[in-house]
Design a protein around this motif. Structure first.
Motif, PDB file in Angstrom:
ATOM      1  N   LYS A  23      47.539  46.772  28.387  1.00 33.43           N
ATOM      2  CA  LYS A  23      46.740  45.823  29.052  1.00 33.43           C
ATOM      3  C   LYS A  23      46.068  45.098  28.082  1.00 33.43           C
ATOM      4  O   LYS A  23      46.108  43.815  28.163  1.00 33.43           O
ATOM      5  N   PHE A  74      40.306  43.060  43.005  1.00 32.23           N
ATOM      6  CA  PHE A  74      41.453  42.710  42.222  1.00 32.23           C
ATOM      7  C   PHE A  74      42.344  41.488  42.847  1.00 32.23           C
ATOM      8  O   PHE A  74      43.233  41.207  42.232  1.00 32.23           O
ATOM      9  N   GLU A  76      44.543  38.802  44.613  1.00 32.88           N
ATOM     10  CA  GLU A  76      45.998  38.897  45.042  1.00 32.88           C
ATOM     11  C   GLU A  76      46.802  39.746  44.216  1.00 32.88           C
ATOM     12  O   GLU A  76      47.967  39.964  44.335  1.00 32.88           O
ATOM     13  N   GLN A  77      46.273  40.295  42.929  1.00 29.90           N
ATOM     14  CA  GLN A  77      46.965  40.882  42.138  1.00 29.90           C
ATOM     15  C   GLN A  77      47.188  42.670  42.474  1.00 29.90           C
ATOM     16  O   GLN A  77      47.699  43.297  42.005  1.00 29.90           O
ATOM     17  N   LYS A  80      50.789  43.953  43.218  1.00 29.61           N
ATOM     18  CA  LYS A  80      51.301  44.015  41.953  1.00 29.61           C
ATOM     19  C   LYS A  80      50.988  45.197  41.260  1.00 29.61           C
ATOM     20  O   LYS A  80      51.371  46.069  40.722  1.00 29.61           O
ATOM     21  N   LEU A  81      49.550  45.309  41.204  1.00 32.36           N
ATOM     22  CA  LEU A  81      48.998  46.250  40.476  1.00 32.36           C
ATOM     23  C   LEU A  81      49.467  47.750  40.805  1.00 32.36           C
ATOM     24  O   LEU A  81      49.717  48.464  40.159  1.00 32.36           O
ATOM     25  N   GLU A  84      52.768  48.555  40.017  1.00 32.17           N
ATOM     26  CA  GLU A  84      53.031  48.659  38.518  1.00 32.17           C
ATOM     27  C   GLU A  84      52.388  50.127  38.374  1.00 32.17           C
ATOM     28  O   GLU A  84      53.043  51.071  37.413  1.00 32.17           O
TER      29      GLU A  84
END
Length: 91
Positions: A23, A74, A76-77, A80-81, A84
């Motif tokens: 990242k 975090f 809206e992520q 997805k986070l 992941e």
């Protein structure tokens, strides 16, 4: 020769550190509060094999603001986070 088996928690920590480095190389940085939460998520995956938004209703997450705080950190992520991290850490 047999490969050395390492405890799952150790392999999760190793993969988490590699993920953080990837990242950083991609220009993604996390603040101190975000890193603290990411460490909690890592530890949860190490003991429970995955994490879902519902897990934020329980300790230690609910003691730190629960799902609302996670969304605040975090945005809206978050979904997805979590996907992941589940994929990378529990592989």
């Amino acid at each position: 020769q047999q490969p050395v088996l390492e405890p799952f928690a150790e392999s999760v920590t190793t993969r988490f550190n590699e993920w953080l480095m990837d990242k950083a190389k991609a220009g993604v940085t996390f603040g101190a509060d975000q890193l603290a939460w990411l460490n909690l998520i890592r530890d949860h995956i190490a003991t429970s094999l995955s994490i879902d938004p519902e897990d934020f209703e329980f300790a230690p997450f609910n003691q730190r603001g629960g799902l609302g705080k996670a969304h605040q950190l975090f945005g809206e992520q978050l979904p997805k986070l979590l996907d992941e991290l589940n994929e990378v850490l529990a592989a």
